[in-house]
Design a protein around this motif. Structure first.
Motif, PDB file in Angstrom:
ATOM      1  N   PHE A  43      15.801  -2.687  41.219  1.00 53.40           N
ATOM      2  CA  PHE A  43      16.842  -2.163  42.103  1.00 53.40           C
ATOM      3  C   PHE A  43      17.676  -3.287  42.710  1.00 53.40           C
ATOM      4  N   ASP A  44      17.003  -4.384  43.052  1.00 54.88           N
ATOM      5  CA  ASP A  44      17.720  -5.516  43.628  1.00 54.88           C
ATOM      6  C   ASP A  44      18.694  -6.109  42.609  1.00 54.88           C
ATOM      7  N   LEU A  45      18.246  -6.257  41.358  1.00 53.14           N
ATOM      8  CA  LEU A  45      19.127  -6.789  40.324  1.00 53.14           C
ATOM      9  C   LEU A  45      20.311  -5.859  40.113  1.00 53.14           C
ATOM     10  N   ARG A  46      20.064  -4.562  40.062  1.00 53.74           N
ATOM     11  CA  ARG A  46      21.161  -3.598  39.910  1.00 53.74           C
ATOM     12  C   ARG A  46      22.170  -3.719  41.046  1.00 53.74           C
ATOM     13  N   ALA A  47      21.676  -3.867  42.246  1.00 55.90           N
ATOM     14  CA  ALA A  47      22.592  -3.990  43.388  1.00 55.90           C
ATOM     15  C   ALA A  47      23.473  -5.224  43.245  1.00 55.90           C
ATOM     16  N   ARG A  48      22.893  -6.322  42.764  1.00 54.38           N
ATOM     17  CA  ARG A  48      23.678  -7.552  42.608  1.00 54.38           C
ATOM     18  C   ARG A  48      24.694  -7.427  41.475  1.00 54.38           C
ATOM     19  N   VAL A  49      24.292  -6.817  40.357  1.00 61.89           N
ATOM     20  CA  VAL A  49      25.176  -6.732  39.199  1.00 61.89           C
ATOM     21  C   VAL A  49      26.234  -5.644  39.370  1.00 61.89           C
ATOM     22  N   PHE A  50      25.832  -4.460  39.817  1.00 60.11           N
ATOM     23  CA  PHE A  50      26.756  -3.336  39.884  1.00 60.11           C
ATOM     24  C   PHE A  50      27.502  -3.233  41.215  1.00 60.11           C
ATOM     25  N   ARG A  51      26.908  -3.786  42.279  1.00 58.38           N
ATOM     26  CA  ARG A  51      27.503  -3.611  43.609  1.00 58.38           C
ATOM     27  C   ARG A  51      27.853  -4.927  44.277  1.00 58.38           C
ATOM     28  N   GLU A 116      18.470   9.136  27.405  1.00 61.70           N
ATOM     29  CA  GLU A 116      19.637   8.563  28.084  1.00 61.70           C
ATOM     30  C   GLU A 116      19.255   7.189  28.611  1.00 61.70           C
ATOM     31  N   LEU A 117      19.992   6.175  28.189  1.00 63.67           N
ATOM     32  CA  LEU A 117      19.772   4.812  28.658  1.00 63.67           C
ATOM     33  C   LEU A 117      20.775   4.508  29.754  1.00 63.67           C
ATOM     34  N   GLY A 118      20.286   3.968  30.851  1.00 63.75           N
ATOM     35  CA  GLY A 118      21.190   3.739  31.955  1.00 63.75           C
ATOM     36  C   GLY A 118      20.891   2.491  32.756  1.00 63.75           C
ATOM     37  N   ARG A 119      21.854   2.109  33.583  1.00 57.63           N
ATOM     38  CA  ARG A 119      21.752   0.960  34.484  1.00 57.63           C
ATOM     39  C   ARG A 119      21.196  -0.274  33.757  1.00 57.63           C
ATOM     40  N   PHE A 120      21.718  -0.487  32.559  1.00 55.12           N
ATOM     41  CA  PHE A 120      21.323  -1.609  31.721  1.00 55.12           C
ATOM     42  C   PHE A 120      22.057  -2.845  32.236  1.00 55.12           C
ATOM     43  N   CYS A 121      21.334  -3.813  32.766  1.00 55.00           N
ATOM     44  CA  CYS A 121      22.018  -4.989  33.298  1.00 55.00           C
ATOM     45  C   CYS A 121      21.132  -6.215  33.178  1.00 55.00           C
ATOM     46  N   VAL A 122      21.763  -7.363  33.259  1.00 57.16           N
ATOM     47  CA  VAL A 122      21.067  -8.643  33.143  1.00 57.16           C
ATOM     48  C   VAL A 122      21.627  -9.607  34.171  1.00 57.16           C
ATOM     49  N   ASP A 123      20.767 -10.445  34.690  1.00 57.80           N
ATOM     50  CA  ASP A 123      21.194 -11.492  35.606  1.00 57.80           C
ATOM     51  C   ASP A 123      22.150 -12.426  34.852  1.00 57.80           C
ATOM     52  N   PRO A 124      23.379 -12.624  35.342  1.00 58.12           N
ATOM     53  CA  PRO A 124      24.327 -13.497  34.629  1.00 58.12           C
ATOM     54  C   PRO A 124      23.790 -14.901  34.380  1.00 58.12           C
ATOM     55  N   ALA A 125      22.843 -15.344  35.173  1.00 57.84           N
ATOM     56  CA  ALA A 125      22.266 -16.675  34.977  1.00 57.84           C
ATOM     57  C   ALA A 125      21.324 -16.722  33.785  1.00 57.84           C
ATOM     58  N   HIS A 126      21.014 -15.551  33.206  1.00 63.05           N
ATOM     59  CA  HIS A 126      20.086 -15.491  32.072  1.00 63.05           C
ATOM     60  C   HIS A 126      20.711 -14.710  30.919  1.00 63.05           C
ATOM     61  N   ALA A 127      21.977 -14.972  30.652  1.00 63.63           N
ATOM     62  CA  ALA A 127      22.698 -14.273  29.576  1.00 63.63           C
ATOM     63  C   ALA A 127      22.291 -14.872  28.235  1.00 63.63           C
ATOM     64  N   ASP A 128      21.073 -14.600  27.819  1.00 63.35           N
ATOM     65  CA  ASP A 128      20.491 -15.150  26.605  1.00 63.35           C
ATOM     66  C   ASP A 128      20.442 -14.058  25.546  1.00 63.35           C
ATOM     67  N   ALA A 129      20.751 -14.395  24.298  1.00 64.55           N
ATOM     68  CA  ALA A 129      20.729 -13.406  23.222  1.00 64.55           C
ATOM     69  C   ALA A 129      19.359 -12.769  23.071  1.00 64.55           C
TER      70      ALA A 129
END
Length: 263
Positions: A43-51, A116-129
């Motif tokens: 939830f914390d990661l989602r808040a940072r990425v989406f909000r 249904e897949l949702g709220r798919f997000c990644v920490d921008p500091a770990h944008a690894d393939a």
């Protein structure tokens, strides 16, 4: 997919921390989040990425979903997450996140399960393939375990200005519209109809504008709605994205399962 963050973009051991047994690569692992600590980290990661870290991102669908976290093997930190809503059949999509914005009656006759897949997000500091590869491996396992006939969700484009992605939307409309049998109708949300847009002017720019996760779905035979929803709350524009499992080319199905087997 639910909302698929546009900033998405590793061979194995067990991962530290609580949770159900998952899959791992050399640097990352994925598992279902069952502890309060892991769910709160998602939830914390989602808040940072989406909000932008300014607001909580929880919603009424979270309690009905399974939550998955992608974790750094050395640090144990959650670097990515997504949630999955299991729909027993086509009529159950009425209770999905996507149904808030789209008319999904085309799915009602379907008797097989959907995911249904949702709220798919990644920490921008770990944008690894490898984060993307590992997530796809877990989704492949979920599809096989559930017998799902469809994956679906919403793919997000950043901002509320349609002109920023006009070529991308024109490309989607020209080449990747849903088949007639799965045509997605308008809901009550604010929409941008793609047939009101001018023809694509710059193919390279159109491709650059497509979120990397959406490109993955399209490569597997996925398709999108003929309109985008303007989401003022999230500050995004999103398109309904569907993938019929049976329509994935056999060679790509084998490749996905091979990746899942290795991790």
């Amino acid at each position: 997919m639910g909302n698929l963050d546009t900033r998405f973009q590793s061979q194995g051991a067990a991962i530290p921390g609580p949770g159900l047994p998952g899959m791992a690569t050399g640097r990352f692992g994925v598992e279902r989040a069952v502890s309060v600590r892991d769910i709160e980290a998602a939830f914390d990661l989602r808040a940072r990425v989406f909000r932008g870290g300014q607001r909580d991102d929880r919603d009424r669908f979270d309690d009905a979903c399974e939550h998955y976290v992608i974790r750094g093997q050395n640090s144990g930190a959650v670097v990515g997450c997504f949630r999955v809503l299991h729909c027993a059949d086509g009529r159950a999509v009425r209770h999905s996140y996507s149904a808030q914005s789209y008319d999904l009656r085309a799915f009602y006759p379907l008797e097989q399960p959907l995911l249904e897949l949702g709220r798919f997000c990644v920490d921008p500091a770990h944008a690894d393939a490898d984060v993307m590869r590992l997530a796809w491996a877990e989704v492949t396992r979920l599809v096989d375990d559930s017998g799902a006939a469809f994956l679906f969700g919403c793919t997000s484009f950043r901002g509320n200005d349609p002109s920023a992605f006009a070529d991308s939307f024109a490309l989607l409309h020209a080449r990747h519209r849903a088949p007639a049998a799965w045509r997605i109708g308008h809901g009550e949300a604010e929409v941008l109809a793609f047939d009101t847009l001018p023809p694509m002017q710059d193919g390279a720019r159109a491709m650059r504008g497509l979120p990397s996760l959406l490109r993955s779905y399209l490569a597997l035979g996925g398709w999108v709605s003929d309109h985008a929803v303007i989401d003022r709350d999230l500050g995004t524009m999103h398109v309904f994205t569907g993938l019929e499992i049976a329509a994935i080319p056999p060679a790509r199905q084998r490749l996905l399962r091979a990746v899942a087997a290795k991790v």
